[in-house]
Scaffold this motif. Sequence first.
Motif, PDB file in Angstrom:
ATOM      1  N   ALA A  24     -11.737   4.733  -4.788  1.00 17.18           N
ATOM      2  CA  ALA A  24     -12.972   4.625  -4.010  1.00 17.18           C
ATOM      3  C   ALA A  24     -12.941   3.379  -3.136  1.00 17.18           C
ATOM      4  CB  ALA A  24     -14.179   4.581  -4.946  1.00 17.18           C
ATOM      5  N   ARG A  25     -12.386   2.293  -3.679  1.00 22.29           N
ATOM      6  CA  ARG A  25     -12.369   1.023  -2.954  1.00 22.29           C
ATOM      7  C   ARG A  25     -11.119   0.222  -3.275  1.00 22.29           C
ATOM      8  NH1 ARG A  25     -18.738  -0.617  -4.232  1.00 22.29           N
ATOM      9  NH2 ARG A  25     -19.639   1.171  -3.127  1.00 22.29           N
ATOM     10  N   ILE A  26     -10.716  -0.605  -2.328  1.00 26.59           N
ATOM     11  CA  ILE A  26      -9.633  -1.559  -2.530  1.00 26.59           C
ATOM     12  C   ILE A  26     -10.143  -2.938  -2.147  1.00 26.59           C
ATOM     13  CG2 ILE A  26      -7.329  -2.298  -1.805  1.00 26.59           C
ATOM     14  CD1 ILE A  26      -6.646   0.589  -1.271  1.00 26.59           C
TER      15      ILE A  26
ATOM     16  N   SER B 237       0.820  -1.217   0.000  1.00 29.46           N
ATOM     17  CA  SER B 237       0.000   0.000   0.000  1.00 29.46           C
ATOM     18  C   SER B 237       0.849   1.259   0.000  1.00 29.46           C
ATOM     19  CB  SER B 237      -0.965  -0.002   1.193  1.00 29.46           C
ATOM     20  OG  SER B 237      -0.286  -0.211   2.411  1.00 29.46           O
ATOM     21  N   LYS B 238       2.065   1.180   0.499  1.00 31.28           N
ATOM     22  CA  LYS B 238       2.974   2.332   0.429  1.00 31.28           C
ATOM     23  C   LYS B 238       3.223   2.702  -1.025  1.00 31.28           C
ATOM     24  CE  LYS B 238       7.538   3.896   2.063  1.00 31.28           C
ATOM     25  NZ  LYS B 238       8.161   4.218   0.763  1.00 31.28           N
TER      26      LYS B 238
ATOM     27  N   LEU C  36     -12.441  -0.280   2.234  1.00 33.31           N
ATOM     28  CA  LEU C  36     -11.593  -1.465   2.186  1.00 33.31           C
ATOM     29  C   LEU C  36     -12.458  -2.713   2.267  1.00 33.31           C
ATOM     30  CD1 LEU C  36      -8.915  -0.164   4.725  1.00 33.31           C
ATOM     31  CD2 LEU C  36      -8.942   0.129   2.234  1.00 33.31           C
ATOM     32  N   ILE C  37     -12.273  -3.616   1.310  1.00 37.32           N
ATOM     33  CA  ILE C  37     -13.110  -4.813   1.225  1.00 37.32           C
ATOM     34  C   ILE C  37     -12.235  -6.065   1.210  1.00 37.32           C
ATOM     35  CG2 ILE C  37     -14.820  -6.096  -0.123  1.00 37.32           C
ATOM     36  CD1 ILE C  37     -14.425  -2.414  -0.801  1.00 37.32           C
TER      37      ILE C  37
ATOM     38  N   HIS D 121      -1.782   1.575   4.438  1.00 33.90           N
ATOM     39  CA  HIS D 121      -1.569   3.005   4.187  1.00 33.90           C
ATOM     40  C   HIS D 121      -2.842   3.725   3.744  1.00 33.90           C
ATOM     41  CE1 HIS D 121       2.786   3.406   4.846  1.00 33.90           C
ATOM     42  NE2 HIS D 121       2.844   2.153   4.452  1.00 33.90           N
ATOM     43  N   PHE D 122      -3.935   2.971   3.617  1.00 35.46           N
ATOM     44  CA  PHE D 122      -5.217   3.581   3.289  1.00 35.46           C
ATOM     45  C   PHE D 122      -6.156   3.648   4.495  1.00 35.46           C
ATOM     46  CE2 PHE D 122      -3.649   2.127  -0.812  1.00 35.46           C
ATOM     47  CZ  PHE D 122      -3.976   3.185  -1.658  1.00 35.46           C
ATOM     48  N   LEU D 123      -5.717   3.124   5.643  1.00 34.59           N
ATOM     49  CA  LEU D 123      -6.596   3.062   6.810  1.00 34.59           C
ATOM     50  C   LEU D 123      -7.058   4.435   7.275  1.00 34.59           C
ATOM     51  CD1 LEU D 123      -4.864   0.236   8.889  1.00 34.59           C
ATOM     52  CD2 LEU D 123      -7.154   0.152   7.879  1.00 34.59           C
ATOM     53  N   ASP D 124      -6.227   5.442   7.118  1.00 36.60           N
ATOM     54  CA  ASP D 124      -6.574   6.792   7.574  1.00 36.60           C
ATOM     55  C   ASP D 124      -7.146   7.656   6.454  1.00 36.60           C
ATOM     56  OD1 ASP D 124      -5.714   6.228  10.170  1.00 36.60           O
ATOM     57  OD2 ASP D 124      -3.650   6.783   9.703  1.00 36.60           O
TER      58      ASP D 124
END
Length: 408
Positions: free
Chosen positions: A224-226, A208-209, A250-251, A242-245
């Motif tokens: 929009a979504r991962i 994710s970085k 997230l799916i 790295h997308f949590l914030d």
Amino acid sequence: MDSKGFFGQWGGRYIPEVLYQTFQELQDEYKKARQDPSFWQEYEELMQTYSCRPTPLTYAGNLSEHFGGARIYIKREDLNHTGAHKANNVMGQGLLVKRMGKKRVIAETGAGQHGMATATMAAKFGFDCTVYMGEVDVKRQRPNVFWMEKMGATVVPVQDGSRTLKDAINEAFRDWVTNIDSTHYVFGTACGPAPFPEMVSWFQSIISKEAIEQIQKMHGKLPARIYACVGGGSNAMGAFTHFLDTDTELIGVEAGGLGLDTGKHASRLCGTDASPGVAQGYKTMFLQDDDGQMLETHSVSAGLDYVGVSPILSDLWEKKRVRFEAATDKEVMEALDLTMRLEGIIPALESAHAFVQAFKEAPDLKKDDAIIINMSGRGDKDIFTIAHAFDDPSWKEFIIKRAEEYKS
């Protein structure tokens, strides 16, 4: 993670006393590495020069046009060395093993990709290597077993229980207890006693970085979504961290097997068959009966049939930060077929679970939206299972002829 290794109510370190000092040593070395910028720099340089990172983010134009909704991007962990995301974790742990001065590594594996990656790391760093693999998985992932052995690893077929991943983990722990002074257990997913869930997720977060920088450069904004498949949870944590914030949804997609109503699946957080429990050194949601005995699981993919799930994902599920869905074996084969025909890309059966849910939801999103599918591995390893599932007559003929040749 708190000081006792918990993420909310999940996780912890439930281990026999004989392993306490070993885990404390690992915890201390891991903390030192996290606080040392030069360690991550060394890790990234290793992954760039040995494992072809950064892996590309591929725009799937044909699939995007086919579904007519969001722009579909694929994070290509299949192009990582050894063919999957597993190398991210094992190379990081290999650097820690060098710091600790140990000479032998052991691992568990299901689909064989973690075993393959561990054998590769051991060959590069000069470690002795033993890989525990359920007997069922040895049979359906024979190509990976062949390569592990050729790289010098000893592959031990585990005949206990369901003869799949959970049983391989049990056997690896037995080995570790016996050989704690010389051996490090290269745990393959974001499960197990602390610090493994956090440590494995840290190494996998390189996914994710890279992705968060790549998507903004290619698309101009966050997705929009991962989507990521979920067995134990390492590739999902890698794709999500790295997308949590951010506002990106997230799916996680689990193995729906023959259907959630059949009992022949491996869905812990999407279905209703799992319950909180403590096993294999940590607390999470397990597929278990009322007596705490682990249930049989089923998936067309060898890497998603684990009875538990990362305690970090259990926490994110409880907090509703990650949504969980399930894909059936039939849906997986259909998504795999479509991806091969339209993009010339062969996802691993595990990864294809994420494709299923992305394909279901992409048409309902806006055309200026982007979604990322984390393709955790490539399908070459699954050729026997895939050909059998497609009931391919030419493949059957080939196998029969080769078998006859071996007999003669």
